[in-house]
Scaffold this motif. Structure first.
Motif, PDB file in Angstrom:
ATOM      1  N   ASP A   1       0.862  -1.173   0.000  1.00 43.42           N
ATOM      2  CA  ASP A   1       0.000   0.000   0.000  1.00 43.42           C
ATOM      3  C   ASP A   1       0.903   1.228   0.000  1.00 43.42           C
ATOM      4  OD1 ASP A   1      -2.011   1.777   0.266  1.00 43.42           O
ATOM      5  OD2 ASP A   1      -2.378   1.392   2.406  1.00 43.42           O
TER       6      ASP A   1
ATOM      7  N   GLN B   1       1.295   4.838   0.350  1.00 45.04           N
ATOM      8  CA  GLN B   1       0.323   5.716   0.980  1.00 45.04           C
ATOM      9  C   GLN B   1       0.072   6.985   0.168  1.00 45.04           C
ATOM     10  OE1 GLN B   1       1.858   5.717   4.939  1.00 45.04           O
ATOM     11  NE2 GLN B   1       0.979   3.698   5.188  1.00 45.04           N
TER      12      GLN B   1
ATOM     13  N   THR C   1       3.069   0.615   3.316  1.00 48.85           N
ATOM     14  CA  THR C   1       2.752  -0.452   4.263  1.00 48.85           C
ATOM     15  C   THR C   1       2.687  -1.715   3.428  1.00 48.85           C
ATOM     16  OG1 THR C   1       1.399   1.100   5.472  1.00 48.85           O
ATOM     17  CG2 THR C   1       1.112  -1.213   6.012  1.00 48.85           C
TER      18      THR C   1
END
Ligand SMILES: *[C@@H]1O[C@H](CO)[C@@H](O)[C@H](O)[C@H]1NC(C)=O
Ligand SMILES: *[C@@H]1O[C@H](CO)[C@@H](O)[C@H](O)[C@H]1NC(C)=O
Ligand SMILES: *[C@@H]1O[C@H](CO)[C@@H](O)[C@H](O)[C@H]1NC(C)=O
Length: 410
Positions: A130, A132, A153
């Protein structure tokens, strides 16, 4: 039959369709937007030029990477995954973006990431990534130094070494590849910084390393996290009840053999242990090699408890049979009938036979008790030794064993 075959075929197709893609991390760059403009000849020359990799003569462009690890959470030993939050700072020199500071006196400018060249990164071990900031901005100095910050992440696969669970320690790799470039164009130089402030974790990061694997065709750098299990919970919740049950079972051997409570006691212990064992086995991971020593330990414990219960049952059965035979043996004799119950005038044979059988059973029980205690103590020392000196070498990975396996090469 044809219908069945068709059904199986469809099911297999669906299986293979769902099993495939989720393993690869998502690429940071989404090239779909850029394709039409590439072939558009009216596109301004400079823009098209700046999204190409900066040229450094015959040497590869050096990209300096700083990896700030800000959190490692959700270490899942049953699924062999670990989640982490990272901040990457990529910096490199792109002289095409430099400007004359005396003409335009600005200390730095920020540019959207898709207006200049940035390395596209893929994490080899990632189940998902992910990023961000979907459109991060790059900061450019007057002399062309570019800084790009990326926060991500990710959940990655990690082959935990669980032989010594719950005191295990494993190295987990995150391999970043720039699949859009070759090693002749681009070279990474990586450093890692441990910025983890949260300590309320079962697994803590003991060490953090980066390396650039040599002789790769695709530019690559690797971050290695050394994770150590610090949880006391497993010891309290697993070892203590197991040991307590074993001790209780040994003490059960002190009850006299004739007492019916002894069988009830041992069976209750075995039953309680079986419940504990099944929940324990579910809580521990299993793998093709290097299973936790605890699994073997608790299985041996189960066998010990089982043997002790069986011994009690068998000897009690032997005794009861002896009692029955002693009771039924003399009754058909006319003398016993003549004098009413045998108890009033005891048969001189009967107590001797009964007594010898009983003392035999008791002697056997005594010997078994000693053997059992010695066996339990030996097994404990055996496992302590195994725990201290055993090391486990995992089987070679299938990808490393075959000639065309290993890391992706282009
Ligand atoms: C170009 O390559 C040389 C030699 O490897 C290196 O010292 C230098 O930093 C590189 N320049 C850039 C802009 O990466
Ligand atoms: C920057 O601009 C000044 C003024 O036009 C000029 O004198 C100088 O040579 C330029 N510097 C570079 C590195 O081009
Ligand atoms: C991590 O990477 C290093 C260096 O490439 C390698 O030796 C090691 O086996 C890797 N560890 C795992 C768990 O894949």
């Amino acid at each position: 039959k044809m219908a069945l075959q068709l059904l199986i075929h469809v099911a297999l197709l669906r299986l293979s369709a769902t099993a495939g893609p989720s393993v690869q991390g998502r690429d940071f760059r989404t090239p779909a937007v850029a394709w039409p403009s590439y072939f558009d000849l009216n596109w301004p020359q400079e823009v098209q030029e700046t999204i190409q990799i900066p040229n450094n003569g015959s040497a590869p462009l050096l990209v300096d990477v700083r990896v700030f690890v800000s959190n490692v959470f959700n270490v899942d030993i049953l699924r062999y995954t670990v989640s982490s939050m990272l901040l990457l700072r990529l910096s490199w020199l792109d002289t095409r973006l430099a400007w004359n500071a005396s003409v335009r006196p600005r200390r730095a400018i920020t540019l959207p990431w898709d207006s200049l060249w940035t390395p596209g990164l893929t994490i080899q071990e990632a189940l998902w990534v992910d990023w961000q900031d979907q459109s991060p901005r790059a900061r450019v100095d007057p002399d062309g130094h570019v800084d790009l910050y990326l926060t991500l992440t990710t959940e990655t696969n990690c082959d935990f070494e669980l032989l010594h669970f719950p005191r295990d320690q494993s190295d987990c790799n995150l391999s970043f590849y720039a699949l859009g470039n070759t090693a002749l164009e681009l070279e990474f130089r990586a450093h890692a910084v441990n910025e983890i402030v949260s300590v309320k974790r079962e697994y803590v990061v003991r060490d953090l390393k980066t390396q650039v694997p040599p002789q790769q065709l695709v530019p690559c750098f690797q971050v290695t996290l050394r994770l150590q299990n610090t949880a006391l919970k497993a010891i309290i919740a697993l070892l203590v009840p197991g040991e307590a049950l074993l001790l209780a079972d040994m003490c059960g051997g002190l009850l006299p053999l004739q007492a019916t409570e002894r069988i009830a006691y041992k069976v209750t212990l075995l039953l309680g242990y079986l419940v504990f064992h099944s929940s324990l086995v579910q809580a521990l991971p299993s793998s093709s090699s290097c299973n936790p020593l605890l699994i073997y330990y608790f299985t041996v414990l189960l066998l010990l408890l089982f043997a002790s219960t069986m011994e009690t049952v068998l000897l009690a059965a032997l005794l009861a049979r002896g009692d029955l035979r002693a009771k039924s043996g003399p009754s058909p004799t006319p003398r016993a009938e003549q004098h009413g119950h045998g108890d009033s005038e005891p048969n001189p044979e009967e107590p001797r036979v009964k007594g010898s059988r009983r003392s035999q059973a008791e002697a056997a029980d005594h010997v078994f008790f000693l053997v059992y205690v010695v066996g339990v103590v030996c097994s404990q020392f055996f496992f302590i030794g195994l725990w201290m000196w055993a090391t486990c070498k995992s089987d070679p990975a299938p990808g490393k064993a075959v000639p065309h396996g290993g890391q992706p090469r282009l």
